[in-house]
Design an enzyme around this catalytic site. Structure first.
Site, short mmCIF file in Angstrom:
data_model
loop_
_atom_site.label_atom_id
_atom_site.label_comp_id
_atom_site.label_asym_id
_atom_site.label_seq_id
_atom_site.Cartn_x
_atom_site.Cartn_y
_atom_site.Cartn_z
N ASP A 189 7.74 -25.58 17.06
CA ASP A 189 7.29 -24.21 17.24
C ASP A 189 8.08 -23.29 16.29
O ASP A 189 9.31 -23.41 16.20
CB ASP A 189 7.50 -23.78 18.70
CG ASP A 189 6.84 -22.45 19.00
OD1 ASP A 189 5.63 -22.45 19.32
OD2 ASP A 189 7.52 -21.41 18.89
N ASN A 197 4.86 -11.88 12.57
CA ASN A 197 3.53 -11.30 12.40
C ASN A 197 3.56 -9.77 12.53
O ASN A 197 2.94 -9.07 11.74
CB ASN A 197 2.57 -11.87 13.45
CG ASN A 197 1.73 -13.00 12.91
OD1 ASN A 197 1.53 -13.11 11.70
ND2 ASN A 197 1.24 -13.85 13.79
N ASP A 206 -0.05 -16.00 8.23
CA ASP A 206 -0.82 -17.18 7.82
C ASP A 206 -0.13 -17.94 6.70
O ASP A 206 -0.06 -19.18 6.72
CB ASP A 206 -2.23 -16.75 7.35
CG ASP A 206 -3.14 -16.41 8.52
OD1 ASP A 206 -2.71 -16.59 9.68
OD2 ASP A 206 -4.27 -15.95 8.27
N GLU A 233 1.29 -21.12 16.31
CA GLU A 233 2.41 -21.49 15.45
C GLU A 233 3.03 -22.81 15.90
O GLU A 233 4.17 -23.09 15.65
CB GLU A 233 3.46 -20.37 15.44
CG GLU A 233 4.21 -20.14 16.73
CD GLU A 233 3.51 -19.19 17.71
OE1 GLU A 233 2.27 -19.08 17.67
OE2 GLU A 233 4.23 -18.58 18.52
#
Ligand SMILES: [Mg+2]
Length: 317
Positions: A189, A197, A206, A233
């Site tokens: 993770d 983000n 991304d 993620e």
């Protein structure tokens, strides 16, 4: 598709073949019947043979044929039973089966189609007919495989997606259960990804996921290993026939590789860059469900997060 056509053209020339010759399994309790079909297909396909139902299932496991020509009437396990067994196992379910039979009854044909056969051919076989039918079904198989391949790739990162991973987990769970060898699962993770983000925007988010996927992909994997995007993620890797120790070494290498990318992360609370937390689970599969391994890896991942992130935790269960 032009390649497949050339495989069956009359002006066949050895050496003109693609390295991926179709693999055909011919099953018949009478070797003389196998011989006939072998002569029809040996130039264009790799032909494997089995003289009993049991042997047929074994060859399927080992060779993963593209198509099976299956005799119906055989002692012990007949063709119908073989077909049922093939259709009930995920790893052989998608192999097209054509029944080859001397009895030409509608009842038998119906039964064959009901248990999952794609076609029926009557003995004595006519080489032109059997060639044409096999060609049709091989082309369909190639197209279906290509579509399945497309459906199993993650659009953003280009690595296998969750659907593909779940399929492989089922298959490898069974395989390692049979061989009584350890199966390892690595769950990854990205740390503080939501903050990333929020700070850098979704496009950068991304790009970050692509870099992590690239780092995963760049690592050395064996043929049966799979590294996939599990969602958001989260990434997950499966390593059949791998001990906890080896999986931990691998997980640590991945963690270091992502750290070495040195992707800046201004709002991370544990580092100046993008890092990952990793949970590893290893087991010798038994009675339990494959998903249990995911849960255990998830618990280890949680432990890695609690322990300060950018670290690996693992357990053998
Ligand atoms: Mg027979």
């Amino acid at each position: 598709m032009s390649e497949s056509k050339s495989l069956f053209s009359s002006d066949f020339a050895p050496g003109a073949l693609s390295p991926d010759r179709p693999k055909l399994l011919v099953v018949d309790d009478q070797p003389v019947n196998i011989q006939v079909l072998y002569q029809v297909f040996s130039e264009s396909c790799d032909v494997f043979m089995a003289t009993s139902g049991k042997q047929a299932l074994e060859v399927c496991r080992q060779k993963n044929p593209d198509l099976i020509l299956l005799d119906v009437v055989m002692p012990d396990m007949d063709g119908i039973e073989v077909c049922k067994a093939l259709k009930s196992a995920p790893e052989t379910r998608d192999i097209p089966v054509i029944f080859v039979t001397s009895q030409d009854s509608p009842e038998e044909e119906t039964l064959g189609l009901e248990v999952g056969a794609v076609d029926f051919i009557t003995k004595p076989v006519n080489p032109a007919v059997v060639k044409a039918r096999v060609k049709t079904h091989l082309m369909l198989k190639i197209q279906t495989d290509a579509l399945r391949e497309l459906a199993s790739v993650d659009g953003l990162t280009g690595i296998p997606n969750r659907r593909r991973f779940d399929e492989r987990l089922q298959t490898e769970w069974r395989a390692c259960r049979r061989t009584e060898l350890p199966l390892s699962l690595i769950m990854i993770d990205v740390d503080h990804f939501k903050k990333y983000n929020d700070h850098y925007g979704h496009l950068e988010g991304d790009a970050c996921l692509k870099m992590v996927a690239h780092a995963l992909r760049g690592d050395q994997w064996r043929a049966r290993d799979i590294a996939s995007r599990y969602g958001g993620e989260e990434f997950v890797c499966l390593m059949p026939e791998t001990s906890l120790e080896d999986a931990l070494t691998k997980a640590e290498a991945i963690r270091e590789r992502v750290f070495a990318l040195a992707v800046p992360h201004a709002t991370s609370q544990n580092a100046d860059r993008v890092t990952i937390s990793v949970g590893v689970a290893c087991t010798i599969p038994g009675e339990g469900e494959p998903d249990s391994l995911l849960s255990v890896a998830d618990e280890q991942l949680y432990k890695a997060k609690e322990g300060g992130r950018n670290r690996v935790e693992g357990i053998f269960v």
